[in-house]
Design an enzyme around this catalytic site. Structure first.
Site, PDB file in Angstrom:
ATOM      1  N   THR A  44      33.310  14.474 -65.298  1.00 31.61           N
ATOM      2  CA  THR A  44      33.686  15.878 -65.163  1.00 31.61           C
ATOM      3  C   THR A  44      33.619  16.519 -66.535  1.00 31.61           C
ATOM      4  O   THR A  44      34.407  16.174 -67.429  1.00 31.61           O
ATOM      5  CB  THR A  44      35.092  16.017 -64.567  1.00 31.61           C
ATOM      6  OG1 THR A  44      35.104  15.459 -63.253  1.00 31.61           O
ATOM      7  CG2 THR A  44      35.512  17.478 -64.483  1.00 31.61           C
ATOM      8  N   LYS A  86      33.292  21.161 -58.803  1.00 28.99           N
ATOM      9  CA  LYS A  86      34.404  20.273 -59.137  1.00 28.99           C
ATOM     10  C   LYS A  86      35.544  21.035 -59.813  1.00 28.99           C
ATOM     11  O   LYS A  86      36.711  20.893 -59.437  1.00 28.99           O
ATOM     12  CB  LYS A  86      33.907  19.153 -60.058  1.00 28.99           C
ATOM     13  CG  LYS A  86      35.003  18.275 -60.676  1.00 28.99           C
ATOM     14  CD  LYS A  86      35.778  17.492 -59.621  1.00 28.99           C
ATOM     15  CE  LYS A  86      36.940  16.712 -60.242  1.00 28.99           C
ATOM     16  NZ  LYS A  86      36.513  15.551 -61.034  1.00 28.99           N
ATOM     17  N   LYS A 107      42.860  18.570 -68.135  1.00 28.82           N
ATOM     18  CA  LYS A 107      41.468  18.635 -68.592  1.00 28.82           C
ATOM     19  C   LYS A 107      40.651  19.542 -67.674  1.00 28.82           C
ATOM     20  O   LYS A 107      39.893  20.411 -68.134  1.00 28.82           O
ATOM     21  CB  LYS A 107      40.857  17.231 -68.614  1.00 28.82           C
ATOM     22  CG  LYS A 107      39.350  17.213 -68.860  1.00 28.82           C
ATOM     23  CD  LYS A 107      38.744  15.846 -68.558  1.00 28.82           C
ATOM     24  CE  LYS A 107      37.231  15.912 -68.552  1.00 28.82           C
ATOM     25  NZ  LYS A 107      36.600  14.635 -68.176  1.00 28.82           N
TER      26      LYS A 107
END
Length: 296
Positions: A96, A171, A246
């Protein structure tokens, strides 16, 4: 059987690599952590002592790395994947990372004569081990068609999200929604408790009413209703606060670049940042329930 190089054998990568072996592929595994490589070998992978050794004969390179700088370095830095992979190899990065980093990686791969897919995952460590991850893939139709059989060895739901970087876009938008909904679910359970409803009763009602969401029915932050949820094991992480933070940082950066209004996303980021600042990076992200209740 496909010859696959797997790079990055952390909490997620270890299970993904093992499932590719189970699916019948020939997997060469590399990580800077020798113990992680040894664990992969115990599951049937072959040990590779370097990136070069891992990718030398690979038809497909799969990576699961911490951040965009690592992806760009591993693939395109000195002595990287692109220097040693056979012509025509497919790159599948499951990390990611920022949409901009993913699109830069695609451009560099194409310039070097390789196809690439950005394919971040949803599902956490349990799904990585079980082979039931969801993959959101960005790249050309041709690259996706080549990647899909490999992704099916690691996941249950495989989606082509569109062009380069769109896997990352899907995502971070999804995980921003998850972060927001987990806080909202925690607030709802806390309110219900303070108004005299026990968690199970509120769950029984809301899980079949308009407030139903994944954060409630699959990952309930209140102990009791969902036995497998981290709330029933002292919030030991399946998906830690640090990882959620994050993703919220990535969503914030992308939103600012795109001019998108994400006020609730920014509030969620601030709440998870406060947990991180207080030393709770290793807590499962559903442990935000403890912050809502004033326990931490």
């Amino acid at each position: 059987m496909t010859r696959i190089a797997f790079i990055g054998l952390g909490n997620m990568g270890a299970g993904m690599c093992a499932n590719l072996v189970k699916a019948g592929h020939d997997v060469a595994a590399f990580d800077l952590n020798a113990d992680a490589v040894a664990a992969a070998v115990s599951k049937g992978a072959r040990a590779a002592g370097s990136v070069e050794a891992a990718v030398r004969n690979a038809e497909v390179v799969v990576s699961m790395l911490p951040a965009g700088k690592h992806v760009l370095g591993v693939y395109f830095g000195p002595d990287g994947v692109s220097d040693h992979a056979p012509p025509g190899a497919l790159f599948i990065d499951c990390s990611t990372i920022a949409v901009t980093d993913a699109r830069e990686a695609h451009a560099k791969a194409e310039a070097s004569g390789f196809r690439m897919v950005d394919a971040p995952v949803s599902g956490g460590t349990a799904a990585a081990e079980a082979g039931t991850l969801t993959f959101m893939a960005g790249g050309t139709a041709e690259a996706y068609a080549q990647a899909e059989p490999v992704l099916k060895g690691m996941g249950k739901n495989i989606f082509h999200a569109g062009a380069a970087g769109n896997g990352q876009a899907a995502k971070i938008a999804n995980n921003m929604l998850l972060g927001i909904s987990m806080i909202a679910t925690s607030e709802a359970f806390n309110l219900a408790e303070k108004l005299g409803l026990d968690a199970q009763t509120f769950f029984n009602i809301s899980s079949v009413s308009s407030g139903q969401c994944w954060s409630m029915t699959s990952y309930c932050p209140a102990p009791g209703p969902v036995p497998a949820a981290p709330s029933n094991r002292d919030y030991r992480p399946g998906f830690a606060v640090a990882m959620m933070l994050k993703d919220l940082h990535l969503a914030g950066d992308a939103a600012r670049a795109a001019g998108a209004d994400i006020r609730l996303g920014e509030m969620a980021e601030a709440i998870y940042q406060s947990l991180s600042d207080a030393g709770h990076d290793g807590l499962d992200f559903s442990g935000v329930m403890r912050r809502v209740k004033g326990e931490i």
